[in-house]
Design an enzyme around this catalytic site. Structure first.
Site, PDB file in Angstrom:
ATOM      1  N   HIS A 250      11.289  13.108 -10.178  1.00 36.02           N
ATOM      2  CA  HIS A 250      10.300  12.238 -10.108  1.00 36.02           C
ATOM      3  C   HIS A 250      10.338  11.376  -8.848  1.00 36.02           C
ATOM      4  CE1 HIS A 250       8.087   8.579 -12.002  1.00 36.02           C
ATOM      5  NE2 HIS A 250       8.890   8.032 -11.061  1.00 36.02           N
ATOM      6  N   GLU A 251      11.555  10.772  -8.274  1.00 32.52           N
ATOM      7  CA  GLU A 251      11.724  10.370  -6.947  1.00 32.52           C
ATOM      8  C   GLU A 251      11.155  11.089  -5.870  1.00 32.52           C
ATOM      9  OE1 GLU A 251      12.195   7.229  -6.875  1.00 32.52           O
ATOM     10  OE2 GLU A 251      12.813   7.189  -9.267  1.00 32.52           O
ATOM     11  N   HIS A 254       7.566  11.239  -5.468  1.00 32.30           N
ATOM     12  CA  HIS A 254       6.974  10.176  -5.036  1.00 32.30           C
ATOM     13  C   HIS A 254       6.964  10.274  -3.329  1.00 32.30           C
ATOM     14  CE1 HIS A 254       6.306   7.285  -7.992  1.00 32.30           C
ATOM     15  NE2 HIS A 254       7.353   7.078  -8.389  1.00 32.30           N
ATOM     16  N   HIS A 329       1.888   5.494 -10.459  1.00 32.21           N
ATOM     17  CA  HIS A 329       2.332   6.162 -11.554  1.00 32.21           C
ATOM     18  C   HIS A 329       1.011   6.370 -12.337  1.00 32.21           C
ATOM     19  CE1 HIS A 329       6.141   4.128 -10.554  1.00 32.21           C
ATOM     20  NE2 HIS A 329       6.459   5.281 -10.929  1.00 32.21           N
TER      21      HIS A 329
END
Ligand SMILES: *[C@@H]1O[C@H](CO)[C@@H](O)[C@H](O)[C@H]1NC(C)=O
Ligand SMILES: *[C@@H]1O[C@H](CO)[C@@H](O)[C@H](O)[C@H]1NC(C)=O
Ligand SMILES: *[C@@H]1O[C@H](CO)[C@@H](O)[C@H](O)[C@H]1NC(C)=O
Ligand SMILES: *[C@@H]1O[C@H](CO)[C@@H](O)[C@H](O)[C@H]1NC(C)=O
Ligand SMILES: *[C@@H]1O[C@H](CO)[C@@H](O)[C@H](O)[C@H]1NC(C)=O
Length: 732
Positions: A250-251, A254, A329
């Site tokens: 997830h990070e 980003h 998100h």
């Protein structure tokens, strides 16, 4: 026993923490200024080194190089000599796994030569030449004496990874302050990794990790970023490895471009023949619709959402979560379970979904392997009205629920209670219970001998089913008048854990404790032999992917497999006041066993380790020994269940009658055996992992720090960075 109790509690805390983990990306990214190379005159040798072999610009799997930067000890309570080592190796193992996974998903035209990051002139330069008639116009005339080098989200970037810098006299050649570093070979994205107890971690204890992108290339593709793991989560072992890998993914996504601050830099490459040819910055990436919902409007992502909802041909934007001025998100009401929603819900319930991958295609920086996407079940085929605040409470979709009852999470891995959270904006869904809701975790099951009236089975292949099953073989039901038995009064349907096995895509069988496999037609309510009540077979949720049908070739737990045994317990009633000595109990045990064997019509070889307690509870393990001829142990078990239910066992021993009062059958796997096995192999893997990590870091650090030797000629970065005039630089 104590030990397992503690483990369970820790596990709980971890899931709680994970469930409440919000992602802080926007706040984090805002604190980082994005640098991109500022040379408008590409240095001569850069030009030559980038014009090499034909085909060298074809996209290749994205090479992410990680660089672990040890945190200064002063940064808090974390002790790098103690728990820190395990935190470090866990973080690095997770980063490696996430990076490796992305290699199969994203491709870029490879960076030619070593990757070198830029320095920020606003940091190192105090003044520049201001006379346009002088040859060194706009170059650095005065250094900032306080310049401490470059950093990215609290990580100091090694000089070895950075371009050099120089001081320019009014006329003539520059005076080198620091030459170019050697850079990092074979790398398209440099990820700095840090494990720390930062003030952000302290302020928001639920944060597992956060990340930011720090540098862009000349086409704005992210080149470097930092991920910070909060030490308290990474060292406590409260999160599983796969949870940390998923949080890392997830990070990393980003930092690679899925970020409110990078959306506006996405590029439209639709007119070019391949990635990064003829691209221009996109005209529109986001807009707000007439109801005020923020949408990502790029074509591939919109198409992917329309396909997912089953409304192909409709042009939709993909809703983004409302998070202040920026949003990084997906809207959770619509894309629950996607890796890019704001609340991390545990790795088991998170998918690298097709819509997220489509968005990466739309960034213009990456070629995307769409077949690497994992199916997103949430909302599949649910149409245009799905996930709206106005429709989620009307019962029009069974992905949402109303009230506060108990049921099953939509993936059916967990039992759930109907509830909401801040990003669901009043919509309700079955969310996993605070504790022990996972059907797929064996350790949530019943300890041997415990009452299990609903016949639940916890197993890696167990799933949650709405049911109100109650065993017909409970103690104290002798009179067998269902109307007199309290638990047989109309019981509500709630979530229970039972074994499942896929037969083909979309079809499956179920098994309840002591029952045979029963076919479960999706959408139907079925009965289970030996139980009162019903079990509902969910439609469109189980065995949807091929992964499910694999289970048929290696059945999860069929009743005939050897790793299983049944434990049969019989509670006997003898004449009042009767007590037996040890020898008599042995003889009685043998007599009961004989009676069982003749009842079952089989051989002794199915029965092992019979025993009886002083209060007349007889126990025997059932397993089909090698060489045993006859039916499977499952069939025998079934036969015994039925016959004992019809007619209690009666044993005449030493002039007294002993009768079975109740029968209990437990299905278990061979605990002792498999646990030892598991313990051993985990220990072994862990050692290997740590070894590999240590070697990996050492090798990498060696390369990064030992080669500050002679370097390529220095190239002047011109002070026309994309950031415009910056405080700290003045013209002289
Ligand atoms: C694309 O993804 C699939 C599924 O993960 C994988 O098997 C395949 O190797 C990937 N292709 C490339 C070129 O990485
Ligand atoms: C890039 O775009 C221009 C103008 O739209 C066009 O003339 C040119 O052929 C394009 N180049 C490629 C490689 O598609
Ligand atoms: C599990 O949660 C329930 C309430 O949801 C609580 O009553 C129970 O004590 C918890 N059990 C453990 C072991 O924490
Ligand atoms: C189980 O639930 C069904 C449907 O609600 C109901 O008709 C039935 O009576 C219940 N059975 C038991 C044994 O509770
Ligand atoms: C034991 O049970 C059998 C069958 O019910 C009965 O005929 C017999 O009299 C009983 N014997 C004793 C000692 O109770």
């Amino acid at each position: 026993m104590e030990d397992t109790g503690r483990k369970k509690l820790l596990l709980l805390l971890l899931l709680l923490g994970a469930a409440a983990s919000r992602c802080l990306h926007d706040e984090t990214q805002k604190s980082v200024s994005l640098l991109r190379p500022s040379f408008s005159l590409p240095p001569s040798n850069f030009r030559s080194s980038s014009l090499i072999l034909p085909g060298s610009h074809d996209p290749q799997p994205l090479r992410i190089q990680t660089c672990y930067i040890k945190d200064p000890v002063s940064d808090g309570a974390w002790d790098p000599e103690g728990d820190g080592m395990s935190g470090e190796s866990r973080a690095l193992a997770a980063v490696r796994e996430a990076a490796q996974r992305l290699q199969g998903v994203l491709a870029v035209p490879p960076v030619q030569g070593p990757l070198l990051l830029s320095r920020d002139p606003a940091q190192y330069c105090h003044a520049i030449w201001g006379d346009p008639d002088t040859p060194n116009y706009h170059r650095c005339s005065l250094l900032n004496p306080g310049y401490k080098g470059e950093s990215c989200l609290g990580v100091k970037i090694p000089d070895a990874h950075l371009r050099g810098y120089a001081l320019w006299p009014e006329q003539g050649p520059p005076q080198l302050v620091q030459p170019d570093g050697p850079g990092v070979q074979n790398t398209d994205f440099l990820l700095y990794v840090r494990v720390a107890h930062t003030s952000k971690c302290h302020r928001e204890p639920s944060i597992i990790a956060y990340a930011a992108c720090c540098q862009l290339d000349s086409e704005d593709r992210p080149l470097a970023g930092t991920i910070v793991y909060c030490a308290q989560h990474i060292t406590s072992f409260s999160l599983s490895h796969s949870d940390i890998v998923m949080a890392t993914l997830h990070e990393l996504l980003h930092a690679l471009g899925f970020s409110g601050q990078l959306f506006k830099k996405w590029r439209d490459c639709s007119s070019g023949p391949s990635v990064r040819e003829n691209c221009s910055t996109r005209q529109q990436v986001m807009r707000r619709d007439e109801w005020g919902q923020l949408l990502l409007t790029t074509p591939t992502a919109s198409h992917s959402l329309a396909k997912h909802l089953g409304v192909l041909g409709v042009s939709l934007g993909v809703p983004l979560e409302e998070e202040g001025p920026l949003s990084s998100h997906w809207e959770a009401r619509l894309l629950q379970g996607s890796v890019m929603t704001a609340i991390f819900d545990g790795a088991q319930r998170t998918r690298l979904d097709p819509i997220t991958l489509a968005a990466f295609k739309d960034s213009g920086w990456y070629q995307v392997n769409h077949s690497a996407a994992e199916e997103l079940l949430w909302g599949q085929g649910s149409g245009l009205d799905f996930g709206l605040v106005t429709t989620c409470g009307t019962g029009s979709s069974d992905f949402f629920c109303t009230g506060s009852g108990l049921g099953c999470h939509y993936l059916h891995l967990d039992k759930g209670s109907c509830s909401s959270d801040p990003v669901l904006e009043g919509c309700r869904m079955y969310k996993p219970l605070a504790n022990q809701s996972e059907c797929w975790k064996k350790e949530n099951g019943f300890p041997p001998g415990a009452e299990n009236p609903h016949g639940e089975i916890y197993h890696s292949q167990s799933r949650c089913f709405l049911a109100n099953l109650t065993s017909q073989l409970l103690p104290g039901d002798k009179d067998r008048h269902p109307s007199h038995i309290p638990h047989l009064r109309e019981a509500e349907l709630t979530g229970h854990c039972y074994l499942h096995q896929c037969t083909e895509r979309g079809t499956y069988k179920v098994q309840v404790e002591g029952s045979p496999w029963v076919s479960c037609p999706p959408g139907k309510a079925i009965q289970i032999p030996g139980y009162y009540g019903l079990l509902i077979c969910p439609r469109g949720r189980l065995c949807q992917t091929n992964e499910g049908t694999d289970a048929v070739t290696s059945p999860p737990m069929s009743l005939s497999t050897q790793d299983l045994f049944f434990r049969l317990s019989l509670g006997l009633a003898g004449p009042p006041g009767h007590s037996l000595g040890e020898e008599e109990r042995e003889e009685l045990t043998e007599a009961i066993l004989q009676a069982l064997v003749s009842r079952g019509g089989t051989d002794r070889c199915y029965f092992h380790s019979p025993s009886i307690t002083t209060n007349l509870v007889f126990t025997v393990h059932m397993r089909k020994s090698p060489g045993c001829l006859g039916p499977s142990v499952g069939m025998l078990h079934r036969a015994l269940t039925l016959t004992l239910q019809k007619k209690p066992l009666q044993i005449y021993y030493r002039g007294a009658n002993f009768t079975t009062e109740y029968t209990k059958l437990l299905v278990t796997s061979d605990h002792n055996h498999s646990m030892t096995h598991l313990g051993l192999s985990i220990g072994f893997c862990l050692t290997l992992l740590i070894l590999v990590c240590t070697l990996g870091t050492m090798a990498y650090q060696k390369r990064a720090t030992l080669q500050v030797g002679p370097s390529a000629p220095y190239h002047s970065p011109e002070l026309q960075s994309t950031r415009g005039p910056v405080g700290g630089i003045r013209e002289v």
